[in-house]
Design an enzyme around this catalytic site. Sequence first.
Site, PDB file in Angstrom:
ATOM      1  N   SER B  13      45.053  35.067  35.835  1.00 53.32           N
ATOM      2  CA  SER B  13      43.936  35.373  35.207  1.00 53.32           C
ATOM      3  C   SER B  13      42.572  35.672  36.118  1.00 53.32           C
ATOM      4  O   SER B  13      42.852  35.664  37.416  1.00 53.32           O
ATOM      5  CB  SER B  13      43.512  34.071  34.408  1.00 53.32           C
ATOM      6  OG  SER B  13      43.673  32.773  35.334  1.00 53.32           O
ATOM      7  N   CYS B  14      41.724  36.072  35.407  1.00 56.20           N
ATOM      8  CA  CYS B  14      40.611  36.637  36.215  1.00 56.20           C
ATOM      9  C   CYS B  14      39.969  35.638  37.211  1.00 56.20           C
ATOM     10  O   CYS B  14      39.790  34.290  36.872  1.00 56.20           O
ATOM     11  CB  CYS B  14      39.357  36.861  34.833  1.00 56.20           C
ATOM     12  SG  CYS B  14      37.706  37.156  35.821  1.00 56.20           S
ATOM     13  N   PRO B  15      39.684  35.920  38.350  1.00 61.91           N
ATOM     14  CA  PRO B  15      39.799  37.235  38.879  1.00 61.91           C
ATOM     15  C   PRO B  15      40.693  37.712  39.599  1.00 61.91           C
ATOM     16  O   PRO B  15      40.628  38.833  40.252  1.00 61.91           O
ATOM     17  CB  PRO B  15      38.353  37.245  40.142  1.00 61.91           C
ATOM     18  CG  PRO B  15      38.655  35.762  40.423  1.00 61.91           C
ATOM     19  CD  PRO B  15      39.085  35.037  39.333  1.00 61.91           C
TER      20      PRO B  15
END
Lengths: 136, 76
Positions: B13-15
Site C-alpha cells: 500500500s501507499c507509499p
Amino acid sequence: MPKISIIVASEKLDKLFPAATLATTAAVMGWESEMFFTFWGLLALKKGYEPKEVSSDYKSYEDDLRRAISSGAMPSWLEILEQGKKTGKLKIYACSTTMNFLGVKTEDLVAYVDEVVGAASFLSKAKDSDINLFIS
Amino acid sequence: MEANIVVDARNKSCPGPLLALTKAVMKASPGQIIMLLSTDPGAPQDIREWASHAGHKVLNVEKMGETYRIYLEVLG
C-alpha cells in the site's frame, strides 16, 4: 519546485508513518521537503528507537498496523525516510529545546539528522513553504 | 506493451508502489519502459501525479483483475 514543512511532535507509529510518507513522497516528486522533530517527536530520532505503539485512542488497531508492516505491505517508517534522504531533497531537523529538557545529546541522534535548530531557525527555513503541517 | 523492467509492488500500500518505482527509475536509463504492478487503487493517479512532477511519462494503465499495470517511460 513546491516545498513542504512538517512539524512532528509525536513518537507514535500512527503519527510517524504519515509524516514520513508525506515528506518522502514530496522528496521523490522533486519537492523541497523538511521535517522538524520537536517534543515527543524528538524521541523518534534517538539511535535505536523503533516505534511499536500507536496513540492510546487507537490501541485496538495496533496489531493490524504492526501486521501490515511485518508482512511487507507497508514499509517501516525508517525505510520510507531513508528513501527520501537518498533524493537529497529531504532535510531533517531536531529541536534544540527538546534536546535540552530530555537530556538528549547530538551523538544520541541518528545520522540522518541534518541539523539541530531552535524554533526561530526552523520558522525561517519553513516560511516559504507551500504546505505546512503539524502532526502530533 | 513491452516493458524493459518489471516492478512487482502487488499487495503493497501507499507509499510502497511509488517508492518501489522510484528505486527502479534511479537504476534505469532514459528511454526504458518500466511496468509497475500494483493492487493499490490509489496507485494509478499517484504515479501520474508523481511522473508529472518528476519529469517521466505514464504511457498506459491497464487493469487486469485486481492488478493495475502501469507503464512508465523513463525520461532523461
